[in-house]
Each structure stands twice: as C-alpha cells, then as structure tokens.
Write a protein that holds these residues in place. Sequence first.
Motif, short mmCIF file in Angstrom:
data_model
loop_
_atom_site.label_atom_id
_atom_site.label_comp_id
_atom_site.label_asym_id
_atom_site.label_seq_id
_atom_site.Cartn_x
_atom_site.Cartn_y
_atom_site.Cartn_z
N UNK A 172 -23.40 -8.38 2.40
CA UNK A 172 -24.32 -9.26 1.67
C UNK A 172 -25.70 -9.25 2.29
N UNK A 173 -25.76 -9.27 3.60
CA UNK A 173 -27.04 -9.29 4.31
C UNK A 173 -27.81 -7.99 4.07
N UNK A 209 -29.25 -8.13 0.67
CA UNK A 209 -30.37 -9.07 0.64
C UNK A 209 -31.60 -8.48 1.33
N UNK A 210 -31.37 -7.74 2.39
CA UNK A 210 -32.50 -7.14 3.12
C UNK A 210 -33.25 -6.16 2.23
N UNK A 240 -33.23 -6.26 -1.15
CA UNK A 240 -33.86 -6.99 -2.26
C UNK A 240 -35.10 -7.75 -1.81
N UNK A 241 -35.10 -8.24 -0.59
CA UNK A 241 -36.25 -8.98 -0.12
C UNK A 241 -37.34 -8.05 0.40
N UNK A 279 -37.24 -6.24 3.13
CA UNK A 279 -37.27 -6.08 4.59
C UNK A 279 -36.94 -4.66 5.01
#
Lengths: 522, 324
Positions: A224-225, A228-229, A231-232, A234
Amino acid sequence: MKKKLLISFVVMASLMLGASFAMARDLTLGLKGEPTSLDPHFHNVTSNNENSLFIFDRLVNQDYRQKLEPGLAESWTPVNDTTWEFKLRKGVTFHDGSPFTAEDVKFTIERIPNVPNSPSSFTFAVSAITEVEIIDPHTIRVHSEKPSPLMPRNFAAFNIVSKKAAEGMTTEDFNSGKAAIGTGPYKLVEWARGDKIVYERNENYWGKKLPWEKIIVRPISNDGTRVAALKSGDVDLINFVPPADMKHLEKAEGVTLSKSSSTRLIYLHLDSDRDDTPMVTDNDGNKIKNPMKDVRVRKAISKAINREAIASRIMDGLAIPAAQMLPDGYEGTSPNLKPEKYDPAGAKALLAEAGYPDGFRITIHGPNDRYVNDGDIAQAIAQMLTKVGIKTEVNTMPKAVYFGKASALEFSLMLVGWATDTGEHSNCIGSLLHTYDKEKGYGASNRGRYSNPVVDQKMEEALVTVDMEKHNKLLIEAVEIGMGDVGIVPIHYQVNVWGTKKGLSYHGRTDGYTLPYEIQGE
Amino acid sequence: MLAFLIRRITQSVIVLLVMSVLVFVGVFYIGNPIDILIAPDASPAEYARAVKELGLDLPLWEQYFIFLKGALHGNFGNSFVYNEPALKIILDRLPATLELAFTAMVMAIFVGIPLGLVAGIQHDNWIGRNIMRFSILGFSLPTFWVGLMLIIIFSVQLNWLPSGGRGETTEFLGMHLSFLTWKGLSYLILPATNLALFKTSLAIRLTRAGVQENLQMDYVKFARAKGLSNTRIIGVHVMKNIMIPVITVLGMELGNLIAFAVVTETIFAWPGMGKLVIDSIGVLDRPIIVAYLLITVTMFIFINLIVDVMYSILDPRVRLGDQR
C-alpha cells in the motif's frame, strides 16, 4: 487582473521548469526489496543481484527476456569441448579510473567461493572451472574438466569486481562503499540501510549514457505504501504493483502501468516416491498406500485444476497458465507442451481407473507470505480437488516455517514457486525433476522426490553437450517425459507489473529486475 | 535507594538470562534459516557449506553457549543476512526509532494532557464530550488503517507531506536525526502522528479521570476554602497528584512505542528497528531477533526503574527501599 495572471504564469512556468529539471537529473525508484549487502558475491538473492547491476557489470548480460548478449565480454566461443574463450571489452575503466583487464575476471572467479559466511553463494557458476588462463589483458580462456555448454550462461550470473579495489576486502567494506567499485553505469554514493541507496552517474560508462545524474532507490516493502508513494509523486517508479491495486492505478492520472510475464513458476510438488506419505488417508481417516505414486492420480490432480480460473479470478489476470517450467520460447522449452485443460470428469475417471473411485483425503501445504496470493491459490486448488473427490484440507504458514518443513519432506502435496536465474531449462530440470542426488548435486529442490532415470540421463547428457542444438533437443526430450509423468504440476507463471510516472516507461523484465538502463525517459 | 537499585539490577540479570534461553530455544524451533536464505537451486554441497559457515550444524546447547559467551563480551553474533554484528545493525537503526517514539510521546503529552485537563474540568459540556469522542476514536481505530488514511489524505490527495521514508537527516552527536531541518521534519510528522494517536487518547483518559477524582477530594475543597485561585489549585496541587498514574502508564508506553512501532514503521517505510526485526523474522535471522528481544527487555527494565524513581520523587510516601 493582468498582474495576477502574470504572477500565476511565472509561478506555473517555474514549477514546470523545476519539474522538468528534476526529471532530467534525478530518478527515485520505490522497490519492494532491499539488498542485504552490496557485496555482489555475498548473497544470491533477487534484490542483491538487482542492485549490484547498478554498480557492476557482468561478462555476459541477459536482455529483458533473458537472452544472452555481450557485456564486459564482447564475444565468447568454444575453443574445444572443455575450453571457452572470452574476448574482453577494451577501454573500460572502473569507477576509480583503473582499467578493466583479464586480471579482474580471474580475481573475481577466485573470490566467489571464498566469501566468508555467505548464506547463499555464486559458487555454482564457477565450480566447473578448473583453470582461468590469461592469454592477453583482454582475452581469457576458461578450462573445465567436462564440456560446459552453460559456461556463458554462468558468466551471466555474477558481477566482475576490481582486483585493485576488492583484494583483501570484506563484505563489510563493500557495504560501506570502500570496495564497491565496479564498471557499471552508476557509482555508489550512500547506503542508508532501510531507507535509501543513492547512486550517481558514471560519466565514463562504456555503454549508453543515461539521462539521470542521480538515482535513489528506496526500499518500500509495504504494498500500500509503495502504491501511495507513486501516486503522491514521491517516487518515479515502483515494482511489484499488487494485483488488487491494478484497477484503480489504471484509471489514475499521471501513472502508467507496464506488465511483463516472469519466469516465476507456481507449481505443486507431489510426493511420488514413498509408499507412506504423511498427509494422506482414506475417507475414514485410515492410513493408505501413497496414491500419488500412480501417474494416473497425478494426472487426475493436474486435470482437476482450473488454471484459467485461478489466473483470472485469484490473480486478477496477472498470471499465465503454465505447461512446463519456463514460458514458451526460452532455451530448452518444448513447443509441444500445452497447459493441461480443466477436465473434472476426466480427473474422476482417472481416479476410478487408479482404484480410487471415492477419492481419498489429503492436505495441501503452502506458504502465505512468499508468492503473490499464495494462500488463496492453495485454497482454490483444495476446492477444485475436493470437487473431483479428493477431499483436501489447506494448511498455509509463514515462509520462515514452511520451507524448512517442506525440505524435511513433512508434506505430501505442496505449493511452491520457482524462478530461474539462468533463463534456460536445465536449471529447472536439474533442481525440480532430476532424482534427488546429494553426490551429484541434483534435485536439490525436488521435494516430491520424482525420479525417472531417462530424464536424469538426458539432462546429464545435455549438460556435457556443447553443440547448442543437440543440447536443447536433449532438454526438450527430458522435459516432455518429466511433464508427461506429471513430475510436478505446473500452475502458472506470475506476471509482474511496474508503475511509472507519466513521461517514463519500463518494459519490465522476466527476471523481475528493475534496471536503470532499461528505464526509458523522455 | 542503593539497596533497591542493587536488588533490581540482580533481578534484571536473572530475567535477561531466562529471556535469552527462552528466545534462543523459541527461535531455534521455528525453523532452519538456511532453507530461506539459500538459493533454492543450491547443490547439497553448497547447502552443507552454508550450514557449517553459519554454525547451524552445532547442537542447540552449543550454539547457545557460543552465543552466551559472546553476549557477555557485548557481541551478539553476526547477522546471517548482513554478515555484520547484530548489535551494530540494530544500533544503526535505533536513532530512527527513538526519534519517532520520542516525537510521538511528546505529541501525546503536549496534546493529551491539556485536552484531558479540559475534558476533566468541562466534563459536562460539548467541549469535554467531543474530546472524549476523539479519544474513543483514537483508541479504537487500527493503527495501520489510520496510517494509510493519513497517507491518502496528506500525501496523495493534498500532496502536503511525503508518503514515507526518512528524507534528509542531519548528523548530531554522531546520530542521524530528521527533526533538525524542516525537510527532515516533514517526513516525521505523519508517522509520529500515527504513532501518537493511541497514546494521546490514553493520556486524555488518564488525565481526565485523575482530574475528576481529585476535584472531589478534601484537599481541593480545603484549598478552595483557603481562597486559592482555581488555576493554582489545578495547575499545582491537582496536577501533582494526577501525574503519578500518568507517568507510570506513559513510561511503560514509551517502552512499547520504541519496541513495537513495527506497524507504523512498516506503513511509512520508516527505517527503524521495528521494521528491521520484522524483516529479520521473515528470514529467521536468529542473531538479530535474539539481540533485538534482549535489547527490548533491557530497555523495559531500565524504563521501569526510572518510572519507580520518578514515582518516589513525585510522591515521597513511596519509599523504594521498602519494596519487596
């Protein structure tokens, strides 16, 4: 109003400029695994091998479909049955500026078996070598006792280190960066364990020059992280996109997904050797003679499994039904083998013919934290087997517990995975189908103890046949016999997915590596 | 006091010894690490070599005594996976975890105790009730879910804060710390908030209960009768009394934060030792697991000791020497 517009225009422009500058200079990769060491000869495990290719080169490279291509060696030819000659690339320098020569190759080959405390070494790749003869600084001849058709393949398995930088150095010196000096496209800047590895472009790299001055590799083990990384924003790229996130990432703006089949085979091992197998009883719970010694029962199990359903429903389409141990088109794969068709009626008929019209009871074992959806696959297979009369219970456990028990032959039917580093079939046959033989070193992972002397003989003959056409023909014969006997039950090959930010693309690799020189920027 | 300390330290050594046996035997029986570490196509000869090099061919008791001998010299053995001293690997990760835990603790104290005070004093109006509602949420929402929500809201949607990792660190007293620069701090905010949520709720509830209980007591009435201001009564007298349970519980919880920040560290890819130990359990890296658990036990013993000492300072009636 005009002023506002102007300001926002300037802000926008500077943002875009900043963004494109950042694109040109840095690349941040969010990868699932972290290397355990930067010593390329310490631990033969995917994330180590992947990261080592940032810093080091191999004599022979594998392309993204694992075909061999020139690396630090420009060419290789058999001089006679037991000698290979490698012509080394000229004008290549290590990161410290010293030239790359035959001495470094010899040093590397000698270093490999002597890395202390290595939990899993690369000795397999050099053990056949009896002598490394230096003809001139850019030509070596490698001698072996027996003919070694796989020598170039073996040279594609390990990295070349610098004799000057690595002599007398320990694994710790590689980790600190002192000895981590290669000829590769990137130099090591910093390794903050658990957090990031920073690489800087090698301006003198012999190959194609890459657009990124700096590459930051961040280990993000949580699925998940990692998503998310990406998508954001990062990170610019992630590997192993989890199947469950595929759908919403496909719709997400600014993200591109790329899929690539892999050589990771998911298969079943069935105990086909012992009369008394631990996890099988008749329907009333009484011990019976091992039914899986009978090839008809093994065939019935294979027919009872609906591979298409597993691929589409459990794997969300990220699996390709398998017929052998490597996807079609690899060296030594048979073009005649097709995935077993789902045929529950046929399976029942075979069971009846073998004397089990009412089936029997069995437990399927599997890991639950090792392969994509491993626990669910085991569940699905259990239901499919139960449907044809083999009442199957499921027992899954963490890999830390599972593999020890599986190797100790405590199971009867087990779900396992296999991924070859060599990209050809003899490695799979030798480990999974060949009779377990401690002396010769074959059948190391043959946990079902399938044994067929014809398969053994054909494979061993292939391994001393330098004529590649004959070599591959022998392997094809061996695998056709082994799969005909249902020595293992192949289920599917995993498909790996990478996610990249817009403006980048990666075609993926069958070995699952994420390599800098194959990431395409704009 | 001195006798108390000596007794406690002797007890601690025994506890550590018993722990080490339990952990060692437990880890030994989970499975053989070599089955996970070694490449599956390794030949039996290569397998045997690796087993021997890692000392896994020795009987359990012999492995234990080798470990114990080393441990007495401060050497917990080399990690199987990293081939570096287990202690060094853990201590490398310690600053990241400590930083996270202490930040979370500071947040819990500076948010939780004041909110608890307010909730205790204003327990019958909407402010107090809302604070209590918040604390119930803080207690009951699972950490991993809150963590993912924080990431989705603040990183993915708003793009204010980074989604994970540790970012920039500055070297200070030989440790790499994040909170000294804004950029580093921005990486710390989300995981620390995530970790602090539960502790904040705990601090709110403890403080509120203490306030309510103490406000009924005679000494408060007496102080009121004497004409002391409300601020002074609550700020000095009541506070002093409610701090005892709060310190005890939060002290213990600090240990928990350091030892078990695992979930938060995993979700935020925070390179602390919780994540290290999870990875190590995954591959059965015995030296790391054993060293980590022993360090954790030592830390709990130490925190307990400090809590007891602080207790006696806050409440002179508690005499350490008399505890049996």
